[in-house]
Design a protein around this motif. Structure first.
Motif, PDB file in Angstrom:
ATOM      1  N   GLN A  60       0.849  -1.192   0.000  1.00 52.30           N
ATOM      2  CA  GLN A  60       0.000   0.000   0.000  1.00 52.30           C
ATOM      3  C   GLN A  60       0.883   1.240   0.000  1.00 52.30           C
ATOM      4  O   GLN A  60       2.103   1.142   0.168  1.00 52.30           O
ATOM      5  N   THR A  61       0.289   2.389  -0.194  1.00 48.50           N
ATOM      6  CA  THR A  61       1.067   3.626  -0.240  1.00 48.50           C
ATOM      7  C   THR A  61       1.520   4.016   1.162  1.00 48.50           C
ATOM      8  O   THR A  61       0.764   3.890   2.144  1.00 48.50           O
ATOM      9  N   PHE A  86       3.881  -4.466   7.499  1.00 53.64           N
ATOM     10  CA  PHE A  86       4.154  -4.924   6.132  1.00 53.64           C
ATOM     11  C   PHE A  86       5.306  -5.925   6.108  1.00 53.64           C
ATOM     12  O   PHE A  86       5.251  -6.931   5.387  1.00 53.64           O
ATOM     13  N   HIS A  87       6.332  -5.669   6.884  1.00 49.82           N
ATOM     14  CA  HIS A  87       7.467  -6.596   6.943  1.00 49.82           C
ATOM     15  C   HIS A  87       7.072  -7.895   7.646  1.00 49.82           C
ATOM     16  O   HIS A  87       7.514  -8.981   7.232  1.00 49.82           O
ATOM     17  N   ASP A  88       6.244  -7.792   8.682  1.00 49.23           N
ATOM     18  CA  ASP A  88       5.743  -9.004   9.344  1.00 49.23           C
ATOM     19  C   ASP A  88       4.888  -9.819   8.371  1.00 49.23           C
ATOM     20  O   ASP A  88       4.945 -11.062   8.365  1.00 49.23           O
ATOM     21  N   VAL A 104       1.644   4.254  -6.686  1.00 49.32           N
ATOM     22  CA  VAL A 104       3.110   4.203  -6.704  1.00 49.32           C
ATOM     23  C   VAL A 104       3.601   4.044  -8.132  1.00 49.32           C
ATOM     24  O   VAL A 104       4.546   4.700  -8.571  1.00 49.32           O
ATOM     25  N   LEU A 105       2.920   3.194  -8.897  1.00 49.50           N
ATOM     26  CA  LEU A 105       3.304   2.984 -10.296  1.00 49.50           C
ATOM     27  C   LEU A 105       3.124   4.250 -11.126  1.00 49.50           C
ATOM     28  O   LEU A 105       3.859   4.485 -12.078  1.00 49.50           O
ATOM     29  N   SER A 106       2.141   5.083 -10.754  1.00 44.89           N
ATOM     30  CA  SER A 106       1.910   6.324 -11.495  1.00 44.89           C
ATOM     31  C   SER A 106       2.906   7.413 -11.115  1.00 44.89           C
ATOM     32  O   SER A 106       2.922   8.481 -11.713  1.00 44.89           O
ATOM     33  N   GLY A 107       3.752   7.139 -10.103  1.00 42.29           N
ATOM     34  CA  GLY A 107       4.753   8.115  -9.668  1.00 42.29           C
ATOM     35  C   GLY A 107       4.231   9.139  -8.688  1.00 42.29           C
ATOM     36  O   GLY A 107       4.948  10.082  -8.338  1.00 42.29           O
ATOM     37  N   GLN A 161       4.695   6.740  -2.672  1.00 48.87           N
ATOM     38  CA  GLN A 161       5.702   5.727  -2.395  1.00 48.87           C
ATOM     39  C   GLN A 161       5.080   4.530  -1.683  1.00 48.87           C
ATOM     40  O   GLN A 161       4.088   4.658  -0.970  1.00 48.87           O
ATOM     41  N   GLY A 162       5.696   3.347  -1.894  1.00 47.55           N
ATOM     42  CA  GLY A 162       5.235   2.133  -1.238  1.00 47.55           C
ATOM     43  C   GLY A 162       6.162   1.707  -0.117  1.00 47.55           C
ATOM     44  O   GLY A 162       7.092   2.441   0.259  1.00 47.55           O
ATOM     45  N   HIS A 163       5.951   0.497   0.413  1.00 48.15           N
ATOM     46  CA  HIS A 163       6.746  -0.015   1.526  1.00 48.15           C
ATOM     47  C   HIS A 163       7.866  -0.957   1.077  1.00 48.15           C
ATOM     48  O   HIS A 163       8.788  -1.216   1.836  1.00 48.15           O
TER      49      HIS A 163
END
Length: 669
Positions: A155-156, A172-174, A196-199, A202-204
């Motif tokens: 997610q963003t 997210f890491h867990d 995130v793909l559209s710029g 940012q993601g995790h």
């Protein structure tokens, strides 16, 4: 009246319809007016604190707004306006710290179970139609990926649904660690968020993973198309979770999203048990019914008034089908200025490229006009190893002749053949051979038939009102519609009879005592196309010549229609008339007509609803002439009904002036 402080909210198109009440713009420097019954803010943003304080001071409720779960064709961050919105008077759905209106509606739906049938229909449309919150992405192609994978949804960074869903960066890491541990023999795909793909955000996850079986999946593809190949899904609080549930996948949650805690998900959050005790149990249909049918407000994309979930789904499905169908670099060579303008209007999408050059070495498909264009450019397409797609006018075209350069409402794009060419299969023939309508589709087809019959709509919608002569009283009345004799449907859809004169002679020979009405084709009458029969022959072989008559008036007056391949045969079927085919039009061979010849590829007996649904609803592309957007056939019919039908025969100079004017308008628009 709903008060709005935010300039961003105030700029949302059709805000009144989406909220469901009139809205007014407020100033923070002024007191809340007495006629304001609530104040609306956007979600749980920091800038909502002051409006919330104003609402408390004025003792009026605070409404929190957010995008709906089925929002638009494109991303909101790219400027696509919402087609749905949630309005919450208790909180907001992604804030798990206390109940939202959605949570209450789910619990209410558990007791009432009022929306289950509609919820199941919505799930069917969403999953089969590959629909989501945003609908701009191409479908996922799994050609090179045979094994199922485990999907981990990113997610963003900083999304408020993460923090208010009780999660953090650590979640997210867990989540990724758990996915790897619990699925030791599977590939792990980490899905990047579209924003995130559209710029824009940012993601995790950046892709620097410790294990080679973990893959950062950074393609922007539609959720349902990707979920078809996923073994299971891990998420924190993403909407992917509810979409995965609709797709029948196991969903593990590391946050506290609105769809968790109901017994449908594998919940790993430390507070999951207390949340479950607050929420209770619900079925997937109850969740979807409450969220999509009761919580969200919708706007009808066609009328721009308050609408329903199915209004939005229908439009998004149309737009999505059009985008996918016209994807790639499309090369349309050898066209007149008029045809070029038409193809640009009907083929262009934000994701593709359309070129009209003499050569186009990077093209992925060659688009031509009918079988004549195919014959002209077949070799060039073969050399480039690209397919040929054919375009033609649709079946509800305009309020006037195509040869007078009137902008069409509909065209068809056929990648197999073309509907009037009986020598080979077409996309329409394939649709008809495999037609299996559900109850909703069957009802839609019959409703469309009723609309067309009641409004007397046809392909061109011209001609004067006409009544059958009294001399026909007591006789069997046959209608013989003339055709344009150099039309491709004559060359590719007939076997023996190929002229209007031959058809009229045959009908008279076989029916000597019938009252025969001959209706010349309007293009022939206008002097634009060949197919004229000498007046003496028309008088000898027919009892009445309906020169400038509305074709539907003629159809209503007859008992039977006899044709080579005319579209009027299909229109007569919709009006309940017996139709005799002396060629092989697209509507012949399905058990609905009296046929002179047999087409072995057409191997089914169809109901008229199947023919109407596939021919008028699925097969054509409908574009609004002024707004240049894809519309459903029902909207096209409404637009045609609003037009004035030309009735008088116009002078040749007038027709040429009209052609020039229409060409000028289409090219400039």
């Amino acid at each position: 009246m709903i008060g709005v402080y935010s300039g961003g909210i105030w700029k949302i198109p059709h805000l009144n319809q989406l909220i469901g009440r009139p809205c007014c713009k407020l100033s923070v420097r002024s007191a809340v007016p007495g006629d304001v019954v609530a104040i609306a803010v956007w979600g749980m943003k920091e800038n909502t604190a002051l409006p919330a304080a104003k609402a408390r001071a004025a003792n009026v409720p605070l409404l929190r707004l957010e995008d709906g779960f089925i929002r638009s064709s494109g991303l909101g961050v790219n400027g696509h306006p919402p087609l749905s919105m949630v309005v919450d008077d208790l909180g907001i759905y992604y804030d798990a710290s206390h109940p939202s209106r959605l949570e209450k509606l789910i619990q209410q739906e558990v007791h009432e179970n009022a929306c289950s049938q509609q919820a199941q229909s919505a799930i069917n449309v969403i999953v089969a139609g590959d629909l989501s919150k945003y609908n701009h992405a191409q479908p996922f192609s799994a050609a090179s990926h045979q094994q199922p994978f485990v999907l981990v949804v990113d997610q963003t960074h900083g999304d408020v649904s993460i923090t208010l869903g009780g999660a953090s960066v650590k979640s997210f890491h867990d989540m990724l660690a758990a996915a790897c541990e619990e699925n030791p023999n599977d590939e792990i795909w980490v899905k990047t968020h579209p924003d995130v793909l559209s710029g824009k955000k940012q993601g995790h996850f950046l892709g620097n993973f410790s294990e080679p079986r973990i893959r950062l999946f950074s393609q922007d593809v539609s959720p349902q198309s990707l979920l078809r190949y996923a073994k299971r899904v891990y998420t924190v609080s993403s909407q992917y979770g509810i979409e995965a549930l609709m797709a029948g996948k196991t969903v593990t949650c590391f946050g506290l999203p609105w769809y968790a805690g109901w017994g449908l998900t594998d919940d790993r959050h430390p507070l999951a048990e207390s949340l479950a005790s607050r929420r209770g149990h619900a079925t997937l249909l109850q969740l979807v019914g409450a969220a999509l049918l009761r919580y969200c407000h919708y706007i009808n994309p066609t009328t721009r008034k308050r609408g329903t979930l199915f209004d939005v789904l229908q439009t998004l499905q149309l737009q999505r089908q059009h985008m996918i169908s016209c994807s790639g670099h499309l090369w349309a060579p050898g066209l007149t200025l008029w045809k070029r303008a038409l193809m640009q209007t009907f083929l262009n999408t934000p994701q593709n490229r359309v070129s009209f050059n003499k050569q186009s070495p990077t093209a992925t498909a060659c688009v031509v006009w009918g079988v004549n264009g195919e014959a002209r450019f077949n070799q060039a397409a073969h050399v480039q190893n690209i397919p040929i797609w054919r375009m033609e006018d649709g079946f509800l075209r305009s309020s006037g002749l195509g040869s007078d350069l009137l902008m069409p409402l509909s065209l068809v794009l056929d990648k197999t053949g073309i509907y009037y060419d009986a020598r080979r299969a077409s996309d329409l023939e394939t649709l008809l051979n495999h037609s299996t309508l559900c109850a909703v589709e069957h009802a839609r087809a019959l409703a469309l038939q009723q609309t067309l019959v009641n409004s007397k709509l046809s392909k061109y919608n011209l001609g004067k009102q006409w009544r059958c002569p009294s001399a026909a009283t007591g006789k069997r009345i046959l209608l013989v519609p003339g055709q344009v004799e150099n039309d491709a449907s004559i060359a590719t859809g007939t076997v023996g009879i190929q002229s209007n004169l031959a058809l009229l002679r045959t009908v008279r020979e076989r029916n000597p005592d019938a009252f025969i009405i001959y209706k010349p084709h309007p293009d022939v009458l206008a002097g634009n196309r060949p197919g004229h029969i000498d007046a003496s022959e028309m008088a000898r072989l027919s009892d009445c010549v309906a020169m400038d008559a509305d074709i539907i008036d003629c159809i209503i007056s007859c008992d039977e229609l006899h044709t080579m391949t005319s579209l009027s045969g299909f229109e007569a079927l919709m009006h309940g008339k017996t139709v005799h085919c002396y060629g092989l039009p697209f509507y012949a061979g399905w058990g609905l007509t009296q046929d002179e010849y047999v087409c072995p590829r057409r191997n089914r007996k169809l109901a008229l609803a199947d023919l109407i649904y596939q021919t008028l609803i699925v097969y054509p592309i409908y574009i609004h002439p002024q707004e240049k957007r894809v519309i459903p056939v029902e909207a096209a019919a409404q637009w045609l009904m609003a037009q004035t039908r030309p009735g008088k025969k116009t002078h040749r100079i007038t027709r040429w002036w009209r052609k020039a004017t229409n060409l000028y308008r289409v090219i400039l628009n």
